[in-house]
Write an enzyme that holds these catalytic residues in place. Sequence first.
Site, PDB file in Angstrom:
ATOM      1  N   HIS A 128     -31.998 -10.897 -20.106  1.00  0.00           N
ATOM      2  CA  HIS A 128     -31.927 -11.512 -18.786  1.00  0.00           C
ATOM      3  C   HIS A 128     -32.107 -10.522 -17.637  1.00  0.00           C
ATOM      4  O   HIS A 128     -31.845 -10.852 -16.488  1.00  0.00           O
ATOM      5  CB  HIS A 128     -30.619 -12.287 -18.606  1.00  0.00           C
ATOM      6  CG  HIS A 128     -30.352 -13.248 -19.714  1.00  0.00           C
ATOM      7  ND1 HIS A 128     -31.127 -14.375 -19.927  1.00  0.00           N
ATOM      8  CD2 HIS A 128     -29.460 -13.226 -20.712  1.00  0.00           C
ATOM      9  CE1 HIS A 128     -30.693 -15.000 -21.010  1.00  0.00           C
ATOM     10  NE2 HIS A 128     -29.682 -14.330 -21.515  1.00  0.00           N
ATOM     11  N   ARG A 153     -30.795 -13.698  -1.116  1.00  0.00           N
ATOM     12  CA  ARG A 153     -30.834 -12.285  -0.701  1.00  0.00           C
ATOM     13  C   ARG A 153     -32.240 -11.762  -0.946  1.00  0.00           C
ATOM     14  O   ARG A 153     -33.083 -12.470  -1.482  1.00  0.00           O
ATOM     15  CB  ARG A 153     -29.857 -11.491  -1.555  1.00  0.00           C
ATOM     16  CG  ARG A 153     -30.162 -11.649  -3.046  1.00  0.00           C
ATOM     17  CD  ARG A 153     -29.350 -10.741  -3.921  1.00  0.00           C
ATOM     18  NE  ARG A 153     -29.342 -11.193  -5.299  1.00  0.00           N
ATOM     19  CZ  ARG A 153     -30.320 -10.996  -6.169  1.00  0.00           C
ATOM     20  NH1 ARG A 153     -31.396 -10.361  -5.817  1.00  0.00           N
ATOM     21  NH2 ARG A 153     -30.225 -11.439  -7.402  1.00  0.00           N
ATOM     22  N   GLU A 188     -27.375 -26.326 -19.757  1.00  0.00           N
ATOM     23  CA  GLU A 188     -28.800 -26.445 -19.463  1.00  0.00           C
ATOM     24  C   GLU A 188     -29.548 -26.420 -20.774  1.00  0.00           C
ATOM     25  O   GLU A 188     -29.214 -25.647 -21.672  1.00  0.00           O
ATOM     26  CB  GLU A 188     -29.267 -25.244 -18.637  1.00  0.00           C
ATOM     27  CG  GLU A 188     -29.449 -25.511 -17.174  1.00  0.00           C
ATOM     28  CD  GLU A 188     -30.025 -24.300 -16.459  1.00  0.00           C
ATOM     29  OE1 GLU A 188     -30.578 -23.406 -17.123  1.00  0.00           O
ATOM     30  OE2 GLU A 188     -29.912 -24.264 -15.224  1.00  0.00           O
TER      31      GLU A 188
END
Lengths: 166, 505
Positions: free
Chosen positions: B238, B296, B203
């Site tokens: 992150h 979720r 990416e």
Amino acid sequence: MERRYRAENAEFRVSLAPEGGGHLVEVNGRPHAVRVMRFENGVLDLLVGDRRRRFHVASDAKRLFVFSEGRCYRLERADPIRRAAGARGADKPLEAQMPALVRSVVVQEGDRVERGATLVVLEAMKMEIRVTAPQASVVARVRCREGEQVERGQVLVEIHPAEDSR
Amino acid sequence: MRPLPFTRLLIANRGEIAVRIIRACRELGIRTVAIHSEADAGAMHAREADEAVAVDGSSPVESYLNIPRIVGAAIGSGCQAVHPGYGFLSENPRFAKAVEEAGLAFIGPSAETMRRLSDKTQARALARANEVPVVPGFDGSLKKKDFAREAGRLGYPVLIKAAAGGGGRGMRLITSPAELEPALESARREAEGAFSDDRVFLEKYLESARHVEFQILGDGRGRALHLFERDCSLQRRHQKLVEESPSPALSAAQRERMGEAAVRLAEAAAYRNAGTVEFLLDTGTGEFHFLEVNARLQVEHPVTELLTGVDLVAAQIRIAAGDSIPFETADLRPRGHVLECRVYAEDPAAGFVPSAGPILRLVHPEGPGVRVDAGYAAGDEVSGHFDAMLAKVIVWAGDREAALRRMDRALAEMVVLGVTTNLDFLRALLAEPDFREGRAGTDFIARRMGGWAGSGAEVPDEVLVAAALAEVCSSSSPSAASGNAGNPGDLHDPWEHSDGFRMGT
């Protein structure tokens, strides 16, 4: 009555004497007139000079925690007698702060290390944690090995602070 | 409201999210069963549930990953449903399938949807097929020379990501062609070890990006809606640290376009139950790019709850019970501004090293617009076996500035004694002008707060005064010192009975 504490690399000598209905407390020689208004469930309300202040206090065997004005302070008790005996030349144990796996032992007995040098690399909670020398020292004993699972409080390395270190 | 078919529900999780689910169940009249590892027998979630079942594991963490034992515990305790929380097994298709095959309702998407969306390359393909722009990348081959060529075409820096990955694992950032080969090998090894799947893809790394995600609910029959966004741009390695809504970077038009894209994707997947569609917003160009779907409930779900007034956990349970979703996005009235901070047991001034130990004192902030979701109570032990998040502090206020002031007040009022926390760090972060002006992107903490050494080294005299007086007073009155950790006389005078140190001199 005197107490000694260590915090943020500074040493504090606190002496207390009853005065009037309260105490005269000196912190490194600086005087404060204090009254205990209330002390319940670890919440201490003091009159310091003419201002009311609230503190939360708690402790474990080694440390005292004080919360004041949005900040938490951690104090270590500095026992004057033990200090006098061990101030120079004592071996200092470095402990694991939590259960962890010893990933690697970077030093061996006899190594001279600088302040901040990595001694042992641990792994816990998916993170790498480096145990470093708090001051320039010589490695006195290595008490753990690679691959070992250590417990909280377990001694990993003992270091001998260098003579002229600060 | 239609009565629910569930009378008992098992929570396959721990900590604050387990407590959150317990609270929702209490309001819905559902009895709860908690699971716990041996190390967690006294943990808050195990105490709060109606019943607690011990689950074996080779380690404390393994207990919460033990599929056969957990499903067995649900059946054995008479549960009709299982809520997986977040983390642990919440995005594990084998677990969802095992629950379904046992005849229990899984509070989340179907195993099939989960499998499809957790594969990042499949999710990207689904996005592209539904006109949802994706982060420019390459996932077409395994050959090193193809990767090298494509990385060059995308332009460095480039991210290598695991196709089966999540939580920031199996990711490598490379800034030059020389780094590609070793990073590819290393990422593949990590992916194989963590996910048993060594597939990786590329990416483009967007430098000035914001992380903006949309909360969605799907009925599993082809209909989905969004409940607006959460901006989660303040991250460290992150891991999200601060989240807010509305995003200070979105115009109404962008919000509408991104919301529609999220819904399009969810409907294309026939998504069931709660989920989140994550995007990266390129603040330079104003373009948004699909990142991934989290199939979720998320840690930061309270942000959406305070913004919209919707109880997402209750909604999850109702959808799992077969109810249709009783509202549309247009029916929602998002109000004011919401901020959430994650409070961790760690020491930011010492490289964020985790802090373990007993929580000797815990006082939550209170007052208007303040919510605290905590998984630890005073007296509990932060063991170091699990994630170090102690609590989430969420505030609501009329506008962003008021929310910032309220969050600062709440963080300043929170008392945690016994372990070091990131409370000071959070307050310093929120005081940074770039954040206050809504300009902080995902690299903000790394760039600006890297060398943070604490908010001031000096200890005021009155703190020493308080410490000394507390010790003196407690040695004569042990009850005064016992805080809510429940240890009478824990402030003991270590010198009273030793070393010949005389009292009163």
